[in-house]
Design a protein around this motif. Structure first.
Motif, PDB file in Angstrom:
ATOM      1  N   TRP A 106       0.817  -1.207   0.000  1.00 36.78           N
ATOM      2  CA  TRP A 106       0.000   0.000   0.000  1.00 36.78           C
ATOM      3  C   TRP A 106       0.855   1.264   0.000  1.00 36.78           C
ATOM      4  O   TRP A 106       0.495   2.261  -0.634  1.00 36.78           O
ATOM      5  N   LEU A 138       0.570   3.928  -2.890  1.00 32.53           N
ATOM      6  CA  LEU A 138       0.225   5.326  -2.602  1.00 32.53           C
ATOM      7  C   LEU A 138       1.268   6.285  -3.166  1.00 32.53           C
ATOM      8  O   LEU A 138       0.928   7.380  -3.615  1.00 32.53           O
ATOM      9  N   TYR A 152       0.766   6.719  -7.022  1.00 30.17           N
ATOM     10  CA  TYR A 152      -0.298   7.640  -7.438  1.00 30.17           C
ATOM     11  C   TYR A 152      -0.273   8.948  -6.653  1.00 30.17           C
ATOM     12  O   TYR A 152      -1.308   9.582  -6.468  1.00 30.17           O
ATOM     13  N   ILE A 153       0.894   9.369  -6.210  1.00 30.49           N
ATOM     14  CA  ILE A 153       0.985  10.543  -5.339  1.00 30.49           C
ATOM     15  C   ILE A 153       0.565  11.834  -6.048  1.00 30.49           C
ATOM     16  O   ILE A 153      -0.074  12.686  -5.447  1.00 30.49           O
ATOM     17  N   MET A 179      -3.367  12.013  -6.451  1.00 25.44           N
ATOM     18  CA  MET A 179      -3.982  11.948  -5.131  1.00 25.44           C
ATOM     19  C   MET A 179      -3.763  13.243  -4.354  1.00 25.44           C
ATOM     20  O   MET A 179      -4.674  13.719  -3.678  1.00 25.44           O
ATOM     21  N   LEU A 180      -2.570  13.810  -4.427  1.00 28.52           N
ATOM     22  CA  LEU A 180      -2.324  15.057  -3.708  1.00 28.52           C
ATOM     23  C   LEU A 180      -3.088  16.218  -4.325  1.00 28.52           C
ATOM     24  O   LEU A 180      -3.457  17.164  -3.639  1.00 28.52           O
ATOM     25  N   PHE A 202      -6.275  14.917  -1.268  1.00 30.69           N
ATOM     26  CA  PHE A 202      -5.171  14.980  -0.317  1.00 30.69           C
ATOM     27  C   PHE A 202      -5.517  14.297   1.007  1.00 30.69           C
ATOM     28  O   PHE A 202      -4.721  13.520   1.536  1.00 30.69           O
ATOM     29  N   THR A 209      -7.741  11.980   1.666  1.00 31.50           N
ATOM     30  CA  THR A 209      -7.843  10.538   1.464  1.00 31.50           C
ATOM     31  C   THR A 209      -6.462   9.915   1.391  1.00 31.50           C
ATOM     32  O   THR A 209      -6.219   8.860   1.980  1.00 31.50           O
ATOM     33  N   TRP A 210      -5.552  10.563   0.675  1.00 32.59           N
ATOM     34  CA  TRP A 210      -4.185  10.052   0.563  1.00 32.59           C
ATOM     35  C   TRP A 210      -3.515  10.046   1.926  1.00 32.59           C
ATOM     36  O   TRP A 210      -2.830   9.093   2.281  1.00 32.59           O
ATOM     37  N   ALA A 236      -4.953   7.213   4.077  1.00 33.78           N
ATOM     38  CA  ALA A 236      -4.488   5.919   3.571  1.00 33.78           C
ATOM     39  C   ALA A 236      -3.006   5.702   3.887  1.00 33.78           C
ATOM     40  O   ALA A 236      -2.610   4.594   4.257  1.00 33.78           O
ATOM     41  N   MET A 237      -2.188   6.750   3.774  1.00 37.50           N
ATOM     42  CA  MET A 237      -0.757   6.606   4.084  1.00 37.50           C
ATOM     43  C   MET A 237      -0.557   6.354   5.576  1.00 37.50           C
ATOM     44  O   MET A 237       0.249   5.498   5.960  1.00 37.50           O
ATOM     45  N   TYR A 279     -11.583   5.025   7.462  1.00 35.69           N
ATOM     46  CA  TYR A 279     -11.461   4.448   6.127  1.00 35.69           C
ATOM     47  C   TYR A 279     -12.775   3.787   5.705  1.00 35.69           C
ATOM     48  O   TYR A 279     -13.190   3.898   4.560  1.00 35.69           O
TER      49      TYR A 279
END
Length: 138
Positions: A53, A57, A60-61, A64-65, A69, A71-72, A75-76, A133
């Motif tokens: 993951w 992540l 797809y940074i 996603m950022l 942002f 959500t990223w 998830a991180m 999440y």
């Protein structure tokens, strides 16, 4: 695949914070005892899923950022908590497999010394992140 991530995060949180969860929800004792019996293997799975993951992540940074942002970030944080708890729970298997290699054992022992006192707190954070999440994907 996000359901596998969510279920693993919940299992790790339940194992790590079994004492706190047992105080709050007495009916969860059977489940946490069952999960504790297989915590080493759950930890190994969590290490591989957490690494996968984190790599995904970072892959797809850019988009996603720009578009998601928060959500990223959630998830991180979840993936890093998963990785940390996986390292704590897989200590037995990893130390057994790497017992002859001191170059790996030294850093692993430092990581375990830093993470083991924070295990319950990381478990509660994992459960909170799993709920956040879950709210995001529903």
């Amino acid at each position: 695949m996000s359901w596998v991530f969510l279920i693993t995060l919940i299992a790790l949180g339940l194992i790590a914070a079994a004492g706190k969860v047992g105080e709050l929800i007495p009916a969860s004792k059977n489940l946490t005892d069952f999960l504790k019996d297989s915590s080493g293997w759950v930890g190994l799975v969590a290490i591989f899923l957490g690494l996968w993951w984190v790599i995904r992540l970072f892959w797809y940074i850019g988009p996603m950022l720009k578009y998601a942002f928060l959500t990223w970030l959630i998830a991180m944080a979840s993936a890093l908590v998963m990785l940390a708890l996986g390292l704590v729970f897989a200590k037995g298997q990893l130390s057994e497999w790497t017992s002859s290699n001191e170059k790996i054992n030294g850093p692993l022992n430092k990581i375990w010394a830093a993470l083991e006192p924070k295990q319950e707190m990381l478990g509660l954070v994992a459960l909170i992140l799993a709920l956040v999440y879950l709210g995001r994907i529903i």
